[in-house]
Design a protein around this motif. Structure first.
Motif, PDB file in Angstrom:
ATOM      1  N   GLY A 115       7.947  -5.165  -8.620  1.00 56.92           N
ATOM      2  CA  GLY A 115       8.568  -6.173  -7.753  1.00 56.92           C
ATOM      3  C   GLY A 115       9.086  -5.618  -6.438  1.00 56.92           C
ATOM      4  O   GLY A 115       9.505  -6.391  -5.579  1.00 56.92           O
ATOM      5  N   LEU A 116       9.067  -4.299  -6.257  1.00 59.95           N
ATOM      6  CA  LEU A 116       9.522  -3.751  -4.974  1.00 59.95           C
ATOM      7  C   LEU A 116       8.325  -3.455  -4.069  1.00 59.95           C
ATOM      8  O   LEU A 116       7.349  -2.832  -4.487  1.00 59.95           O
ATOM      9  CB  LEU A 116      10.335  -2.460  -5.171  1.00 59.95           C
ATOM     10  N   ALA A 117       8.439  -3.916  -2.822  1.00 60.49           N
ATOM     11  CA  ALA A 117       7.388  -3.647  -1.838  1.00 60.49           C
ATOM     12  C   ALA A 117       7.444  -2.173  -1.439  1.00 60.49           C
ATOM     13  O   ALA A 117       8.504  -1.544  -1.555  1.00 60.49           O
ATOM     14  CB  ALA A 117       7.613  -4.538  -0.615  1.00 60.49           C
ATOM     15  N   PRO A 118       6.322  -1.630  -0.931  1.00 63.77           N
ATOM     16  CA  PRO A 118       6.304  -0.201  -0.569  1.00 63.77           C
ATOM     17  C   PRO A 118       7.405   0.195   0.411  1.00 63.77           C
ATOM     18  O   PRO A 118       7.934   1.305   0.339  1.00 63.77           O
ATOM     19  CB  PRO A 118       4.925  -0.011   0.082  1.00 63.77           C
ATOM     20  N   ASP A 119       7.788  -0.723   1.308  1.00 64.79           N
ATOM     21  CA  ASP A 119       8.810  -0.360   2.301  1.00 64.79           C
ATOM     22  C   ASP A 119      10.226  -0.755   1.870  1.00 64.79           C
ATOM     23  O   ASP A 119      11.179  -0.590   2.627  1.00 64.79           O
ATOM     24  CB  ASP A 119       8.475  -0.970   3.669  1.00 64.79           C
ATOM     25  N   HIS A 120      10.389  -1.250   0.637  1.00 60.61           N
ATOM     26  CA  HIS A 120      11.739  -1.556   0.132  1.00 60.61           C
ATOM     27  C   HIS A 120      12.539  -0.245   0.103  1.00 60.61           C
ATOM     28  O   HIS A 120      12.014   0.789  -0.323  1.00 60.61           O
ATOM     29  CB  HIS A 120      11.638  -2.164  -1.273  1.00 60.61           C
ATOM     30  N   PRO A 121      13.805  -0.282   0.525  1.00 61.63           N
ATOM     31  CA  PRO A 121      14.580   0.970   0.595  1.00 61.63           C
ATOM     32  C   PRO A 121      14.642   1.732  -0.732  1.00 61.63           C
ATOM     33  O   PRO A 121      14.770   2.962  -0.724  1.00 61.63           O
ATOM     34  CB  PRO A 121      15.981   0.513   1.005  1.00 61.63           C
ATOM     35  N   GLN A 122      14.558   1.035  -1.864  1.00 60.68           N
ATOM     36  CA  GLN A 122      14.640   1.731  -3.154  1.00 60.68           C
ATOM     37  C   GLN A 122      13.288   1.927  -3.825  1.00 60.68           C
ATOM     38  O   GLN A 122      13.231   2.374  -4.978  1.00 60.68           O
ATOM     39  CB  GLN A 122      15.569   0.983  -4.115  1.00 60.68           C
ATOM     40  N   SER A 123      12.202   1.569  -3.114  1.00 63.49           N
ATOM     41  CA  SER A 123      10.902   1.766  -3.781  1.00 63.49           C
ATOM     42  C   SER A 123      10.598   3.255  -3.858  1.00 63.49           C
ATOM     43  O   SER A 123      11.069   4.046  -3.024  1.00 63.49           O
ATOM     44  CB  SER A 123       9.785   1.045  -3.027  1.00 63.49           C
ATOM     45  N   TYR A 124       9.820   3.628  -4.830  1.00 61.97           N
ATOM     46  CA  TYR A 124       9.462   5.036  -4.985  1.00 61.97           C
ATOM     47  C   TYR A 124       8.478   5.471  -3.911  1.00 61.97           C
ATOM     48  O   TYR A 124       8.444   6.643  -3.513  1.00 61.97           O
ATOM     49  CB  TYR A 124       8.927   5.283  -6.403  1.00 61.97           C
ATOM     50  N   ARG A 125       7.652   4.528  -3.411  1.00 62.34           N
ATOM     51  CA  ARG A 125       6.771   4.855  -2.279  1.00 62.34           C
ATOM     52  C   ARG A 125       7.628   5.278  -1.085  1.00 62.34           C
ATOM     53  O   ARG A 125       7.384   6.301  -0.466  1.00 62.34           O
ATOM     54  CB  ARG A 125       5.881   3.655  -1.956  1.00 62.34           C
ATOM     55  N   ARG A 126       8.649   4.483  -0.798  1.00 59.79           N
ATOM     56  CA  ARG A 126       9.512   4.804   0.349  1.00 59.79           C
ATOM     57  C   ARG A 126      10.234   6.144   0.119  1.00 59.79           C
ATOM     58  O   ARG A 126      10.356   6.955   1.037  1.00 59.79           O
ATOM     59  CB  ARG A 126      10.511   3.659   0.538  1.00 59.79           C
ATOM     60  N   PHE A 127      10.696   6.361  -1.110  1.00 58.34           N
ATOM     61  CA  PHE A 127      11.350   7.622  -1.447  1.00 58.34           C
ATOM     62  C   PHE A 127      10.424   8.805  -1.124  1.00 58.34           C
ATOM     63  O   PHE A 127      10.844   9.807  -0.530  1.00 58.34           O
ATOM     64  CB  PHE A 127      11.709   7.630  -2.943  1.00 58.34           C
ATOM     65  N   MET A 128       9.175   8.669  -1.519  1.00 58.20           N
ATOM     66  CA  MET A 128       8.231   9.773  -1.286  1.00 58.20           C
ATOM     67  C   MET A 128       7.972   9.983   0.193  1.00 58.20           C
ATOM     68  O   MET A 128       7.858  11.127   0.657  1.00 58.20           O
ATOM     69  CB  MET A 128       6.915   9.520  -2.029  1.00 58.20           C
ATOM     70  N   GLN A 129       7.848   8.868   0.937  1.00 57.84           N
ATOM     71  CA  GLN A 129       7.631   8.999   2.384  1.00 57.84           C
ATOM     72  C   GLN A 129       8.792   9.748   3.015  1.00 57.84           C
ATOM     73  O   GLN A 129       8.589  10.680   3.784  1.00 57.84           O
ATOM     74  CB  GLN A 129       7.508   7.610   3.035  1.00 57.84           C
ATOM     75  N   GLU A 130      10.015   9.300   2.686  1.00 52.11           N
ATOM     76  CA  GLU A 130      11.198   9.847   3.358  1.00 52.11           C
ATOM     77  C   GLU A 130      11.516  11.276   2.932  1.00 52.11           C
ATOM     78  O   GLU A 130      11.996  12.069   3.734  1.00 52.11           O
ATOM     79  CB  GLU A 130      12.410   8.946   3.091  1.00 52.11           C
ATOM     80  N   ASN A 131      11.267  11.576   1.661  1.00 52.20           N
ATOM     81  CA  ASN A 131      11.675  12.896   1.169  1.00 52.20           C
ATOM     82  C   ASN A 131      10.582  13.946   1.172  1.00 52.20           C
ATOM     83  O   ASN A 131      10.857  15.124   0.978  1.00 52.20           O
ATOM     84  CB  ASN A 131      12.260  12.769  -0.237  1.00 52.20           C
ATOM     85  N   LEU A 132       9.323  13.511   1.377  1.00 50.45           N
ATOM     86  CA  LEU A 132       8.261  14.519   1.397  1.00 50.45           C
ATOM     87  C   LEU A 132       7.119  14.168   2.359  1.00 50.45           C
ATOM     88  O   LEU A 132       6.885  14.869   3.333  1.00 50.45           O
ATOM     89  CB  LEU A 132       7.706  14.722  -0.021  1.00 50.45           C
ATOM     90  N   PHE A 133       6.428  13.051   2.100  1.00 56.19           N
ATOM     91  CA  PHE A 133       5.149  12.822   2.795  1.00 56.19           C
ATOM     92  C   PHE A 133       5.272  12.778   4.322  1.00 56.19           C
ATOM     93  O   PHE A 133       4.389  13.265   5.030  1.00 56.19           O
ATOM     94  CB  PHE A 133       4.492  11.522   2.313  1.00 56.19           C
TER      95      PHE A 133
END
Ligand code: F6R
Length: 243
Positions: free
Chosen positions: A74-92
């Motif tokens: 239910g979370l979109a990729p750019d949702h602040p708590q999505s794991y996609r966003r987490f990966m972008q911000e913390n690594l990718f």
């Protein structure tokens, strides 16, 4: 315990550095390797170390492919708590990995079985996971594979337990906002990785760490299955290892 290498490092930062050594060795040996990644607090020192090592010219992520363990339903990729966003911000966003070479389960998938099948297929097309990074939940979960009466094989949807939602609420404004379901690689997907590195830090993880690696293998403690994997490196800090 059969084949587990255990490294006890003094601090979470030292755990990150020791885990980074494993990634560095793999990427040097196989520049187009496939890595399986995790979110959460424990891998953050590792991700900071990987970013620093690439910036220092010691590592090159430009040919690496990565598949993440899980994503909230239910979370979109750019949702602040999505794991996609987490990966972008913390690594990718900080390394040279190509966006098309990173996959995370689609939190908004309309056709869940098709998304899960396509996820498995993509990993298979890449040739399988060379090195899977894992953290561990207080209930022994790996990815979002919660205690159950069986070990789920493939990528699938799971209902999150009250314990996991409570543990993860620190990232949300309130418990109500924590999703009640998620998509996760299965235990079978994880066990198919050629090599596994688990990072564990903090005294609060001591009991579940002992149960997982020295207790009986049972789906009630999902991480206990790792005792049957031929190549696991457990890297924990002194607080998690205990006396
Ligand atoms: C997240 C994941 C989870 C975490 C576990 C521990 O992608 O796979 O299994 O590894 O919940 O989380 P932390 O590291 O925040 O204690």
């Amino acid at each position: 315990m059969l084949h587990t290498n255990i490294i006890v490092a003094p601090t979470p930062e030292a755990v990150g550095a020791a885990a980074a050594d494993v990634f560095e060795a793999l990427i040097h040996a196989k520049p187009a390797c496939v890595i399986g990644l995790a979110t959460g607090s424990t891998p953050l020192p590792l991700y900071r170390e990987l970013i620093a090592r690439e910036k220092a010219g010691k590592l090159d992520f430009s040919r690496v492919r990565s598949a993440n363990l899980d994503e909230y339903k239910g979370l979109a990729p750019d949702h602040p708590q999505s794991y996609r966003r987490f990966m972008q911000e913390n690594l990718f966003d900080h390394i040279s990995i190509k966006p098309e070479n990173t996959i995370v389960p689609d939190g908004l998938a309309a056709d869940v079985p098709a998304m899960c099948e396509a996820y498995e297929k993509q990993i298979e097309t890449w040739g399988g996971v060379d090195l899977q990074l894992l953290g561990i939940g207080h209930d022994g979960h790996i990815g979002f594979n919660e205690p159950e009466d069986h070990f789920p094989a493939m990528t699938h949807e799971v209902a999150l337990t009250a314990m996991t939602r409570e543990a993860n609420k620190r990232f949300f404004d309130s418990l109500d906002e924590v999703p009640t379901a998620a998509f996760t690689m299965g235990i079978g997907t994880v066990m198919a990785a050629r090599k596994i590195v688990m990072v564990v830090t903090g005294a609060d993880k001591h009991d579940i760490l002992m149960q997982s690696f020295f207790g009986p293998v049972t789906p009630q403690v999902p991480a206990s299955i790792l005792q049957f994997h031929p190549d696991v490196t457990l890297i924990c800090d002194a607080a998690a290892w205990g006396k």
